[in-house]
Design a protein around this motif. Structure first.
Motif, PDB file in Angstrom:
ATOM      1  N   LEU A 104       0.822  -1.209   0.000  1.00  0.00           N
ATOM      2  CA  LEU A 104       0.000   0.000   0.000  1.00  0.00           C
ATOM      3  C   LEU A 104       0.856   1.258   0.000  1.00  0.00           C
ATOM      4  N   GLU A 105       1.876   1.285   0.830  1.00  0.00           N
ATOM      5  CA  GLU A 105       2.722   2.472   0.909  1.00  0.00           C
ATOM      6  C   GLU A 105       3.497   2.681  -0.386  1.00  0.00           C
ATOM      7  N   GLU A 106       3.942   1.586  -0.986  1.00  0.00           N
ATOM      8  CA  GLU A 106       4.650   1.684  -2.265  1.00  0.00           C
ATOM      9  C   GLU A 106       3.746   2.255  -3.350  1.00  0.00           C
ATOM     10  N   ARG A 107       2.477   1.776  -3.409  1.00  0.00           N
ATOM     11  CA  ARG A 107       1.557   2.243  -4.442  1.00  0.00           C
ATOM     12  C   ARG A 107       1.129   3.695  -4.177  1.00  0.00           C
ATOM     13  N   ALA A 108       0.998   4.072  -2.907  1.00  0.00           N
ATOM     14  CA  ALA A 108       0.642   5.449  -2.582  1.00  0.00           C
ATOM     15  C   ALA A 108       1.753   6.407  -3.001  1.00  0.00           C
ATOM     16  N   ARG A 109       2.992   5.993  -2.781  1.00  0.00           N
ATOM     17  CA  ARG A 109       4.115   6.830  -3.224  1.00  0.00           C
ATOM     18  C   ARG A 109       4.157   6.905  -4.746  1.00  0.00           C
ATOM     19  N   ALA A 110       3.873   5.787  -5.406  1.00  0.00           N
ATOM     20  CA  ALA A 110       3.864   5.786  -6.874  1.00  0.00           C
ATOM     21  C   ALA A 110       2.788   6.714  -7.422  1.00  0.00           C
ATOM     22  N   ALA A 111       1.707   6.895  -6.655  1.00  0.00           N
ATOM     23  CA  ALA A 111       0.632   7.809  -7.058  1.00  0.00           C
ATOM     24  C   ALA A 111       0.942   9.254  -6.670  1.00  0.00           C
ATOM     25  N   ARG A 112       2.151   9.472  -6.112  1.00  0.00           N
ATOM     26  CA  ARG A 112       2.614  10.806  -5.720  1.00  0.00           C
ATOM     27  C   ARG A 112       1.725  11.431  -4.646  1.00  0.00           C
ATOM     28  N   ARG A 113       1.328  10.592  -3.704  1.00  0.00           N
ATOM     29  CA  ARG A 113       0.524  11.074  -2.586  1.00  0.00           C
ATOM     30  C   ARG A 113       1.409  11.349  -1.388  1.00  0.00           C
ATOM     31  N   ASP A 114       1.030  12.364  -0.613  1.00  0.00           N
ATOM     32  CA  ASP A 114       1.804  12.733   0.570  1.00  0.00           C
ATOM     33  C   ASP A 114       1.313  12.037   1.831  1.00  0.00           C
ATOM     34  N   MET A 115       0.122  11.496   1.772  1.00  0.00           N
ATOM     35  CA  MET A 115      -0.515  11.030   2.989  1.00  0.00           C
ATOM     36  C   MET A 115      -1.334   9.775   2.702  1.00  0.00           C
ATOM     37  N   LEU A 116      -1.189   8.778   3.578  1.00  0.00           N
ATOM     38  CA  LEU A 116      -1.965   7.544   3.496  1.00  0.00           C
ATOM     39  C   LEU A 116      -2.816   7.448   4.761  1.00  0.00           C
ATOM     40  N   LEU A 117      -4.118   7.278   4.591  1.00  0.00           N
ATOM     41  CA  LEU A 117      -5.056   7.247   5.702  1.00  0.00           C
ATOM     42  C   LEU A 117      -5.767   5.898   5.761  1.00  0.00           C
ATOM     43  N   THR A 118      -6.081   5.471   6.977  1.00  0.00           N
ATOM     44  CA  THR A 118      -6.892   4.274   7.150  1.00  0.00           C
ATOM     45  C   THR A 118      -7.593   4.348   8.494  1.00  0.00           C
ATOM     46  N   GLU A 119      -8.533   3.428   8.717  1.00  0.00           N
ATOM     47  CA  GLU A 119      -9.252   3.365   9.979  1.00  0.00           C
ATOM     48  C   GLU A 119      -8.907   2.074  10.706  1.00  0.00           C
ATOM     49  N   VAL A 120      -8.777   2.189  12.025  1.00  0.00           N
ATOM     50  CA  VAL A 120      -8.526   1.044  12.884  1.00  0.00           C
ATOM     51  C   VAL A 120      -9.700   0.942  13.858  1.00  0.00           C
ATOM     52  N   PHE A 121     -10.488  -0.107  13.745  1.00  0.00           N
ATOM     53  CA  PHE A 121     -11.634  -0.291  14.627  1.00  0.00           C
ATOM     54  C   PHE A 121     -11.211  -1.050  15.879  1.00  0.00           C
ATOM     55  N   VAL A 122     -11.613  -0.534  17.046  1.00  0.00           N
ATOM     56  CA  VAL A 122     -11.223  -1.142  18.321  1.00  0.00           C
ATOM     57  C   VAL A 122     -12.427  -1.154  19.248  1.00  0.00           C
ATOM     58  N   PRO A 123     -12.496  -2.134  20.156  1.00  0.00           N
ATOM     59  CA  PRO A 123     -13.558  -2.109  21.168  1.00  0.00           C
ATOM     60  C   PRO A 123     -13.428  -0.878  22.061  1.00  0.00           C
ATOM     61  N   VAL A 124     -14.531  -0.470  22.639  1.00  0.00           N
ATOM     62  CA  VAL A 124     -14.522   0.680  23.548  1.00  0.00           C
ATOM     63  C   VAL A 124     -13.542   0.412  24.690  1.00  0.00           C
ATOM     64  N   GLY A 125     -12.674   1.389  24.956  1.00  0.00           N
ATOM     65  CA  GLY A 125     -11.694   1.259  26.024  1.00  0.00           C
ATOM     66  C   GLY A 125     -10.343   0.744  25.577  1.00  0.00           C
ATOM     67  N   ASP A 126     -10.232   0.322  24.289  1.00  0.00           N
ATOM     68  CA  ASP A 126      -8.973  -0.260  23.805  1.00  0.00           C
ATOM     69  C   ASP A 126      -8.190   0.674  22.879  1.00  0.00           C
ATOM     70  N   ARG A 127      -8.565   1.928  22.808  1.00  0.00           N
ATOM     71  CA  ARG A 127      -7.929   2.806  21.822  1.00  0.00           C
ATOM     72  C   ARG A 127      -6.438   3.017  22.074  1.00  0.00           C
ATOM     73  N   GLU A 128      -5.992   2.862  23.307  1.00  0.00           N
ATOM     74  CA  GLU A 128      -4.585   3.096  23.616  1.00  0.00           C
ATOM     75  C   GLU A 128      -3.744   1.827  23.567  1.00  0.00           C
ATOM     76  N   THR A 129      -4.378   0.660  23.565  1.00  0.00           N
ATOM     77  CA  THR A 129      -3.614  -0.581  23.723  1.00  0.00           C
ATOM     78  C   THR A 129      -3.889  -1.629  22.655  1.00  0.00           C
ATOM     79  N   HIS A 130      -4.831  -1.401  21.767  1.00  0.00           N
ATOM     80  CA  HIS A 130      -5.218  -2.448  20.813  1.00  0.00           C
ATOM     81  C   HIS A 130      -4.056  -2.801  19.885  1.00  0.00           C
ATOM     82  N   THR A 131      -3.948  -4.087  19.551  1.00  0.00           N
ATOM     83  CA  THR A 131      -2.823  -4.544  18.722  1.00  0.00           C
ATOM     84  C   THR A 131      -2.811  -3.899  17.335  1.00  0.00           C
TER      85      THR A 131
END
Length: 335
Positions: A104-131
């Motif tokens: 993903l990072e290789e293809r994003a750089r090939a597309a000349r993008r400065d920023m790659l964004l995604t979402e990480v879903f976690v149970p309530v209370g796990d935002r600081e420790t989720h794997t």
């Protein structure tokens, strides 16, 4: 392990990915989404106008063990791209996610993008420790905002909707006209809905990431409607039109899928800033929920997401009975 581009005409591979995605979501999400095989195939094959998608599959001995999707906007926000990764639970912690993240990072750089964004879903209370969060941080991502996933048990008490619609009508007075539409708004409202939808990413809180307005046209909207009909999804849209100007001052969408008989998705909701203070957000949401009760009385819940820094929309959801079920961390990597 091999990382290969996805052939979207390969029915056999897509059907295997359908099973992989279902297994991944079942263990990764608090409220997993179910899709029929047909719905999944049509979803993967669809590209929204103005956005290019690249997809790769991780295979072991020819069988898929993970896949990654890169969404590359080509008309707006061209410094960014979005990504999504899923790994079969039986093949996690074996380097599959790392290989797909590298791709993903290789293809994003090939597309000349400065920023790659995604979402990480976690149970309530796990935002600081989720794997999953820790995996992202080790790769150089940072958390830029947090959205709260909420679920509304259905049916909503009719007396609650009646009360909220009455209060909204009092606040709107004669200046606004409220209407609800199934499978797309009429032609005369489509430009106004597109204008409002394009501002959603600009006006909603997005943490540390700044966005440009999107660029959906009436033709794009009609393409989306065709795709939704093709997949069997029903879209319910409520709009509030400012009578003196004819402007679509507020809108909201609900999407009723075919693959999961229980759930409904709350999509975008926006009140234009210059029209806030008239309870338009509650008006369109309550009107849509009333129509949903008539249209799909067997559905059991509505799922929505709001940034935790959006107290106005959060309060509307709380007043309607939405309950917190999960959190979604938006993470960003500067390339």
């Amino acid at each position: 392990m091999d990382i290969l581009p996805l052939d979207r005409d390969d029915d056999v591979m897509l059907k295997e990915l359908h099973g992989l995605a279902a297994r991944s979501e079942a263990v990764s999400r608090v409220q997993p989404v179910r899709r029929t095989e047909e719905e999944f195939l049509k979803m993967v094959r669809f590209e929204f106008p103005g956005e290019r998608e690249e997809t790769a599959v991780a295979t072991v001995d020819g069988a898929p063990v993970g896949w990654a999707r890169l969404f590359v906007p080509e008309r707006d926000n061209r410094d960014k791209c979005w990504s999504h990764v899923e790994v079969d639970p039986a093949h996690r912690r074996q380097g599959v996610g790392t290989a797909l993240a590298d791709w993903l990072e290789e293809r994003a750089r090939a597309a000349r993008r400065d920023m790659l964004l995604t979402e990480v879903f976690v149970p309530v209370g796990d935002r600081e420790t989720h794997t999953s969060r820790e995996f992202a941080l080790r790769r150089g991502y940072s958390v830029t905002s947090v959205e709260i996933v909420r679920s509304l048990p259905l049916p909503v008490a009719p007396e609650l909707l009646t009360t909220e619609l009455r209060r909204a009508a009092e606040a709107m007075g004669d200046d606004y006209e409220l209407s609800v539409h199934v499978d797309g708004v009429p032609a005369e409202l489509r430009q106004g809905v597109c204008d409002a939808s394009n501002r959603l990413i600009l006006d909603a809180p997005t943490g540390e990431v700044e966005f440009e307005p999107e660029s959906m046209t009436v033709e794009d909207y009609e393409t989306l409607l065709t795709h939704l009909r093709d997949t069997g999804r029903t879209m319910v849209t409520a709009v509030a039109v400012h009578r003196p100007t004819g402007v679509v001052a507020a809108y909201t969408d609900l999407a009723v899928p075919t693959g999961d008989p229980d759930i409904v998705f709350q999509w975008g909701t926006l009140v234009l800033p210059e029209h806030r203070g008239h309870r338009l957000g509650m008006a369109v949401k309550a009107a849509n929920l009333a129509e949903l009760a008539r249209l799909a009385p067997g559905r059991r819940s509505v799922q929505t997401m709001n940034d935790e820094q959006n107290p106005w929309m959060v309060q509307i959801n709380v007043d309607l009975g939405f309950r917190v079920v999960e959190e979604a961390l938006t993470v960003r990597k500067l390339l």
